[in-house]
Design a protein around this motif. Sequence first.
Motif, PDB file in Angstrom:
ATOM      1  N   VAL A  33      -0.589  30.184  14.858  1.00 23.37           N
ATOM      2  CA  VAL A  33       0.323  30.886  15.769  1.00 23.37           C
ATOM      3  C   VAL A  33       1.058  32.012  15.038  1.00 23.37           C
ATOM      4  CG1 VAL A  33       2.447  30.611  17.102  1.00 23.37           C
ATOM      5  CG2 VAL A  33       0.585  29.005  17.402  1.00 23.37           C
ATOM      6  N   ILE A  34       1.526  31.752  13.807  1.00 22.61           N
ATOM      7  CA  ILE A  34       2.211  32.799  13.040  1.00 22.61           C
ATOM      8  C   ILE A  34       1.252  33.957  12.753  1.00 22.61           C
ATOM      9  CG2 ILE A  34       3.248  33.330  10.794  1.00 22.61           C
ATOM     10  CD1 ILE A  34       4.546  30.571  10.882  1.00 22.61           C
ATOM     11  N   GLY A  35       0.009  33.643  12.382  1.00 24.93           N
ATOM     12  CA  GLY A  35      -0.975  34.694  12.142  1.00 24.93           C
ATOM     13  C   GLY A  35      -1.260  35.509  13.387  1.00 24.93           C
ATOM     14  N   LEU A  36      -1.349  34.846  14.536  1.00 25.61           N
ATOM     15  CA  LEU A  36      -1.587  35.551  15.783  1.00 25.61           C
ATOM     16  C   LEU A  36      -0.408  36.442  16.153  1.00 25.61           C
ATOM     17  CD1 LEU A  36      -3.831  35.716  17.869  1.00 25.61           C
ATOM     18  CD2 LEU A  36      -2.648  33.954  19.167  1.00 25.61           C
ATOM     19  N   VAL A  37       0.809  35.959  15.912  1.00 21.46           N
ATOM     20  CA  VAL A  37       2.001  36.772  16.193  1.00 21.46           C
ATOM     21  C   VAL A  37       2.017  38.003  15.288  1.00 21.46           C
ATOM     22  CG1 VAL A  37       4.521  36.800  15.966  1.00 21.46           C
ATOM     23  CG2 VAL A  37       3.401  34.926  17.157  1.00 21.46           C
ATOM     24  N   LEU A  38       1.695  37.823  14.013  1.00 23.69           N
ATOM     25  CA  LEU A  38       1.654  38.971  13.099  1.00 23.69           C
ATOM     26  C   LEU A  38       0.610  39.999  13.527  1.00 23.69           C
ATOM     27  CD1 LEU A  38       2.082  37.340   9.585  1.00 23.69           C
ATOM     28  CD2 LEU A  38       3.701  38.789  10.795  1.00 23.69           C
ATOM     29  N   LEU A  39      -0.480  39.532  14.114  1.00 23.10           N
ATOM     30  CA  LEU A  39      -1.518  40.459  14.570  1.00 23.10           C
ATOM     31  C   LEU A  39      -1.126  41.190  15.851  1.00 23.10           C
ATOM     32  CD1 LEU A  39      -4.841  38.530  13.999  1.00 23.10           C
ATOM     33  CD2 LEU A  39      -4.209  40.724  13.060  1.00 23.10           C
ATOM     34  N   LEU A  40      -0.496  40.479  16.779  1.00 23.78           N
ATOM     35  CA  LEU A  40      -0.252  41.057  18.098  1.00 23.78           C
ATOM     36  C   LEU A  40       1.029  41.871  18.209  1.00 23.78           C
ATOM     37  CD1 LEU A  40      -1.448  38.140  20.366  1.00 23.78           C
ATOM     38  CD2 LEU A  40      -2.677  40.192  19.696  1.00 23.78           C
ATOM     39  N   VAL A  41       2.042  41.551  17.412  1.00 22.73           N
ATOM     40  CA  VAL A  41       3.294  42.306  17.482  1.00 22.73           C
ATOM     41  C   VAL A  41       3.096  43.622  16.748  1.00 22.73           C
ATOM     42  CG1 VAL A  41       5.708  42.324  16.774  1.00 22.73           C
ATOM     43  CG2 VAL A  41       4.692  40.242  17.671  1.00 22.73           C
ATOM     44  N   PHE A  79      -4.231  33.339  10.369  1.00 20.18           N
ATOM     45  CA  PHE A  79      -4.900  32.851  11.566  1.00 20.18           C
ATOM     46  C   PHE A  79      -6.165  32.080  11.197  1.00 20.18           C
ATOM     47  CE2 PHE A  79      -7.676  33.530  15.309  1.00 20.18           C
ATOM     48  CZ  PHE A  79      -6.909  32.848  16.230  1.00 20.18           C
ATOM     49  N   ILE A  80      -6.971  32.623  10.299  1.00 16.45           N
ATOM     50  CA  ILE A  80      -8.223  31.967   9.904  1.00 16.45           C
ATOM     51  C   ILE A  80      -7.948  30.673   9.146  1.00 16.45           C
ATOM     52  CG2 ILE A  80     -10.260  32.223   8.424  1.00 16.45           C
ATOM     53  CD1 ILE A  80     -10.297  35.182   9.276  1.00 16.45           C
ATOM     54  N   VAL A  81      -6.995  30.702   8.207  1.00 20.41           N
ATOM     55  CA  VAL A  81      -6.657  29.492   7.460  1.00 20.41           C
ATOM     56  C   VAL A  81      -6.084  28.434   8.402  1.00 20.41           C
ATOM     57  CG1 VAL A  81      -5.079  28.572   5.712  1.00 20.41           C
ATOM     58  CG2 VAL A  81      -6.394  30.633   5.246  1.00 20.41           C
ATOM     59  N   GLY A  82      -5.245  28.859   9.349  1.00 17.50           N
ATOM     60  CA  GLY A  82      -4.689  27.913  10.315  1.00 17.50           C
ATOM     61  C   GLY A  82      -5.763  27.260  11.156  1.00 17.50           C
ATOM     62  N   LEU A  83      -6.743  28.033  11.609  1.00 13.24           N
ATOM     63  CA  LEU A  83      -7.838  27.454  12.384  1.00 13.24           C
ATOM     64  C   LEU A  83      -8.680  26.496  11.544  1.00 13.24           C
ATOM     65  CD1 LEU A  83      -9.130  30.408  14.589  1.00 13.24           C
ATOM     66  CD2 LEU A  83      -7.713  28.469  15.260  1.00 13.24           C
ATOM     67  N   ALA A  84      -8.884  26.837  10.273  1.00 13.39           N
ATOM     68  CA  ALA A  84      -9.663  25.951   9.402  1.00 13.39           C
ATOM     69  C   ALA A  84      -8.928  24.630   9.176  1.00 13.39           C
ATOM     70  CB  ALA A  84      -9.948  26.653   8.070  1.00 13.39           C
ATOM     71  N   VAL A  85      -7.626  24.695   8.913  1.00 13.98           N
ATOM     72  CA  VAL A  85      -6.844  23.470   8.702  1.00 13.98           C
ATOM     73  C   VAL A  85      -6.791  22.657   9.991  1.00 13.98           C
ATOM     74  CG1 VAL A  85      -4.517  22.595   8.197  1.00 13.98           C
ATOM     75  CG2 VAL A  85      -5.512  24.387   6.785  1.00 13.98           C
ATOM     76  N   LEU A  86      -6.653  23.325  11.120  1.00 11.26           N
ATOM     77  CA  LEU A  86      -6.639  22.648  12.413  1.00 11.26           C
ATOM     78  C   LEU A  86      -7.967  21.940  12.668  1.00 11.26           C
ATOM     79  CD1 LEU A  86      -5.006  22.187  15.010  1.00 11.26           C
ATOM     80  CD2 LEU A  86      -5.983  24.292  15.879  1.00 11.26           C
TER      81      LEU A  86
END
Length: 113
Positions: A33-41, A79-86
Amino acid sequence: MSETRVGQGGVFNSEPSRRVSVSMVVLGTVAAVIGLVLLLVPSDQASFGWFAYAPLSNTTFSPIGLQLSPRSQIGIVLFIVGLAVLAFGAGWMLGQRQAASQRRLPDPGSSGN
């Protein structure tokens, strides 16, 4: 308190493995979520640079490839690391669930004697 059960494999403690799997899912979700926010804002506009001269020709320079700001690069990596950990946490939870169900089920080949 941790839950202790007796199964075919002896005594095992289910609380630490559940805590690990839940924490991995939570951390993976937060990082994604933090990675996605950094990308979209959108990032701030640059307040410096050249602005008072005419271009040398009618064509504009466009560099080959996509130029990303450091903030966007960090967002992509998070975002990629978060998806991998998830995904790893979800797989861990599925593995624990299957192992627990196999410990509870009787052996289909046994005659019951």
